[in-house]
Design a protein around this motif. Structure first.
Motif, PDB file in Angstrom:
ATOM      1  N   ALA A   1     -23.744   3.111   1.582  1.00 10.82           N
ATOM      2  CA  ALA A   1     -23.347   2.967   3.133  1.00 10.82           C
ATOM      3  C   ALA A   1     -22.033   3.823   3.357  1.00 10.82           C
ATOM      4  CB  ALA A   1     -22.910   1.574   3.172  1.00 10.82           C
ATOM      5  N   ALA A   2     -21.544   4.276   2.346  1.00  4.81           N
ATOM      6  CA  ALA A   2     -20.384   5.225   2.399  1.00  4.81           C
ATOM      7  C   ALA A   2     -20.795   6.543   3.326  1.00  4.81           C
ATOM      8  CB  ALA A   2     -19.767   5.601   1.024  1.00  4.81           C
ATOM      9  N   PRO A   3     -19.831   6.862   4.300  1.00  2.00           N
ATOM     10  CA  PRO A   3     -20.052   8.090   4.918  1.00  2.00           C
ATOM     11  C   PRO A   3     -20.054   9.332   4.102  1.00  2.00           C
ATOM     12  CG  PRO A   3     -17.994   7.397   5.347  1.00  2.00           C
ATOM     13  CD  PRO A   3     -18.593   6.264   4.558  1.00  2.00           C
ATOM     14  N   PRO A   4     -20.822  10.307   4.317  1.00  2.00           N
ATOM     15  CA  PRO A   4     -20.722  11.363   3.659  1.00  2.00           C
ATOM     16  C   PRO A   4     -19.287  12.152   3.391  1.00  2.00           C
ATOM     17  CG  PRO A   4     -21.638  11.852   5.691  1.00  2.00           C
ATOM     18  CD  PRO A   4     -21.642  10.552   5.628  1.00  2.00           C
ATOM     19  N   ALA A   5     -18.982  12.834   2.535  1.00  2.00           N
ATOM     20  CA  ALA A   5     -17.712  13.325   2.410  1.00  2.00           C
ATOM     21  C   ALA A   5     -17.296  14.214   3.323  1.00  2.00           C
ATOM     22  CB  ALA A   5     -17.699  14.260   1.036  1.00  2.00           C
ATOM     23  N   ALA A   6     -18.136  14.807   4.174  1.00  2.00           N
ATOM     24  CA  ALA A   6     -17.589  15.832   5.089  1.00  2.00           C
ATOM     25  C   ALA A   6     -17.332  14.999   6.552  1.00  2.00           C
ATOM     26  CB  ALA A   6     -18.854  16.721   5.616  1.00  2.00           C
ATOM     27  N   ALA A   7     -17.557  13.830   6.570  1.00  2.00           N
ATOM     28  CA  ALA A   7     -17.237  13.106   7.796  1.00  2.00           C
ATOM     29  C   ALA A   7     -15.726  13.185   7.931  1.00  2.00           C
ATOM     30  CB  ALA A   7     -17.699  11.560   7.735  1.00  2.00           C
ATOM     31  N   PRO A   8     -15.270  13.159   9.231  1.00  2.00           N
ATOM     32  CA  PRO A   8     -13.523  13.194   9.299  1.00  2.00           C
ATOM     33  C   PRO A   8     -13.025  11.749   9.166  1.00  2.00           C
ATOM     34  CG  PRO A   8     -14.851  13.200  11.435  1.00  2.00           C
ATOM     35  CD  PRO A   8     -16.117  13.462  10.290  1.00  2.00           C
ATOM     36  N   GLN A   9     -11.936  12.003   8.327  1.00  2.00           N
ATOM     37  CA  GLN A   9     -11.341  10.844   8.136  1.00  2.00           C
ATOM     38  C   GLN A   9     -10.285  10.342   9.335  1.00  2.00           C
ATOM     39  OE1 GLN A   9     -11.516   9.180   5.108  1.00  2.00           O
ATOM     40  NE2 GLN A   9     -13.348  10.414   4.678  1.00  2.00           N
ATOM     41  N   PRO A  10     -10.323   8.849   9.621  1.00  2.00           N
ATOM     42  CA  PRO A  10      -9.550   8.815  10.557  1.00  2.00           C
ATOM     43  C   PRO A  10      -8.052   8.950  10.259  1.00  2.00           C
ATOM     44  CG  PRO A  10     -10.134   6.826   9.320  1.00  2.00           C
ATOM     45  CD  PRO A  10     -10.901   8.026   8.775  1.00  2.00           C
ATOM     46  N   PRO A  11      -7.017   9.106  11.345  1.00  2.00           N
ATOM     47  CA  PRO A  11      -5.516   9.240  11.051  1.00  2.00           C
ATOM     48  C   PRO A  11      -5.086   8.209  10.352  1.00  2.00           C
ATOM     49  CG  PRO A  11      -5.892   8.850  13.206  1.00  2.00           C
ATOM     50  CD  PRO A  11      -7.456   9.062  12.818  1.00  2.00           C
ATOM     51  N   PRO A  12      -4.111   8.405   9.518  1.00  2.00           N
ATOM     52  CA  PRO A  12      -3.495   7.159   9.025  1.00  2.00           C
ATOM     53  C   PRO A  12      -2.811   6.200   9.853  1.00  2.00           C
ATOM     54  CG  PRO A  12      -2.283   9.217   8.443  1.00  2.00           C
ATOM     55  CD  PRO A  12      -3.203   9.603   9.120  1.00  2.00           C
ATOM     56  N   ARG A  13      -2.844   5.013   9.503  1.00  2.00           N
ATOM     57  CA  ARG A  13      -2.246   4.152  10.643  1.00  2.00           C
ATOM     58  C   ARG A  13      -0.810   4.255  10.794  1.00  2.00           C
ATOM     59  NH1 ARG A  13      -4.755  -0.847  11.851  1.00  2.00           N
ATOM     60  NH2 ARG A  13      -6.777  -0.940  11.499  1.00  2.00           N
ATOM     61  N   GLN A  14      -0.431   4.202  11.974  1.00  2.00           N
ATOM     62  CA  GLN A  14       1.144   4.106  12.147  1.00  2.00           C
ATOM     63  C   GLN A  14       1.708   2.523  12.436  1.00  2.00           C
ATOM     64  OE1 GLN A  14       2.900   6.903  12.215  1.00  2.00           O
ATOM     65  NE2 GLN A  14       1.230   8.118  11.638  1.00  2.00           N
ATOM     66  N   GLU A  15       2.869   2.452  12.303  1.00  2.00           N
ATOM     67  CA  GLU A  15       3.433   1.042  12.534  1.00  2.00           C
ATOM     68  C   GLU A  15       3.228   0.870  13.756  1.00  2.00           C
ATOM     69  OE1 GLU A  15       5.599  -2.404  11.488  1.00  2.00           O
ATOM     70  OE2 GLU A  15       5.133  -0.295  10.100  1.00  2.00           O
ATOM     71  N   GLY A  16       2.768  -0.390  14.133  1.00  4.72           N
ATOM     72  CA  GLY A  16       2.447  -0.982  15.477  1.00  4.72           C
ATOM     73  C   GLY A  16       0.987  -0.439  16.101  1.00  4.72           C
ATOM     74  N   ASP A  17       0.306   0.202  15.159  1.00  2.00           N
ATOM     75  CA  ASP A  17      -1.279   0.594  15.494  1.00  2.00           C
ATOM     76  C   ASP A  17      -2.140  -0.581  15.363  1.00  2.00           C
ATOM     77  OD1 ASP A  17      -0.557   3.124  16.201  1.00  2.00           O
ATOM     78  OD2 ASP A  17      -1.588   4.259  14.498  1.00  2.00           O
ATOM     79  N   GLY A  18      -1.918  -1.682  14.592  1.00  2.00           N
ATOM     80  CA  GLY A  18      -2.717  -2.673  14.313  1.00  2.00           C
ATOM     81  C   GLY A  18      -2.274  -3.486  13.462  1.00  2.00           C
ATOM     82  N   LEU A  19      -3.078  -4.147  12.743  1.00  3.65           N
ATOM     83  CA  LEU A  19      -2.691  -5.335  11.702  1.00  3.65           C
ATOM     84  C   LEU A  19      -1.737  -4.742  10.400  1.00  3.65           C
ATOM     85  CD1 LEU A  19      -3.137  -8.250  10.666  1.00  3.65           C
ATOM     86  CD2 LEU A  19      -5.257  -7.479   9.418  1.00  3.65           C
ATOM     87  N   ARG A  20      -0.842  -5.281  10.356  1.00  2.92           N
ATOM     88  CA  ARG A  20       0.108  -4.926   9.131  1.00  2.92           C
ATOM     89  C   ARG A  20      -0.324  -5.692   8.032  1.00  2.92           C
ATOM     90  NH1 ARG A  20       6.486  -6.326   8.964  1.00  2.92           N
ATOM     91  NH2 ARG A  20       6.954  -5.340   6.879  1.00  2.92           N
TER      92      ARG A  20
END
Length: 167
Positions: free
Chosen positions: A28-47
Motif C-alpha cells: 500500500a506504500a506509495p512509490p519512492a518517487a512520489a512527492p512527500q508532503p511538507p513537514p507539519r508546522q505548529e497550528g497545521d493540525g493535530l499536535r
C-alpha cells in the motif's frame, strides 16, 4: 467476540497477531518517487507530541539528572497492551508504569524509555506524568487552572512550559 486467556507462553504470539501486516503496508506504500508532503508546522493540525519538565527529574546510573522530555499521544493499542502484560496482571498498580513507558518518547538524553526507567523515577515525577498523560489524552491540552495562595487570583499555567513559578 472470542475471549482469549493470555499466558506467558502465548503473549508473543498475540502481540505478533495484533501487529499490522508488513506485507500489506509495503504494497500500500506509495512509490519512492512520489512527492512527500511538507513537514507539519505548529497550528497545521493535530499536535501529537508534548514536551514536559519533571519536577525533580530522573537520575540515571551515572548520576545525571534528566528533567526535559516528550510524551506522544496514546493510541488504543497503547492502552490495551498493558492489559496483557504479566506484571500488570500480578499487580494492577503497575499499569501506569507500563503505559507511561510506551508514550514517553524521550527523557533528557534517554531515548529508550522503558518500564525500568519509569520504576526508578521519584513518585513526584510519576504523579506529574500521570496527570500530564491524562491532560494530553483526555483534555487535549497541557494547561491547568491554578489559584494564587496569596491573592487568591485564578489563572492558567501551561504544564509543558518551564518550571512553575518561573518566568
Amino acid at each position: 467476540m472470542r475471549r482469549r486467556t493470555v499466558t506467558a507462553g502465548n503473549l508473543e504470539e498475540i502481540l505478533q497477531l495484533t501487529e499490522p501486516d508488513r506485507a500489506q503496508e509495503q504494497q500500500a506504500a506509495p512509490p519512492a518517487a512520489a512527492p512527500q508532503p511538507p513537514p507539519r508546522q505548529e497550528g497545521d493540525g493535530l499536535r501529537t507530541e508534548f514536551e514536559f519538565e519533571l519536577p525533580r527529574g530522573y537520575v540515571d546510573e551515572a548520576g545525571t539528572v534528566h528533567r526535559h522530555g516528550a510524551m506522544r499521544l496514546a493510541t488504543a493499542r497503547d492502552e490495551l497492551r498493558p492489559q496483557i502484560d504479566l506484571r500488570v496482571k500480578e499487580n494492577p498498580a503497575y499499569l501506569s508504569v507500563v503505559l507511561l513507558s510506551q508514550v514517553i518518547t524521550r527523557l533528557g538524553g534517554v531515548t529508550d524509555v522503558h518500564a525500568g526507567i519509569v520504576e526508578r523515577m521519584y513518585a513526584t515525577d510519576v504523579a506529574f506524568l500521570q496527570d500530564f498523560y491524562r491532560r494530553v489524552n483526555s483534555e487535549g491540552h497541557t494547561r491547568a487552572a491554578v489559584t494564587c495562595p496569596h491573592c487568591e487570583g485564578g489563572f492558567e499555567v501551561d504544564l509543558s512550559g518551564g518550571r512553575l513559578g518561573e518566568s
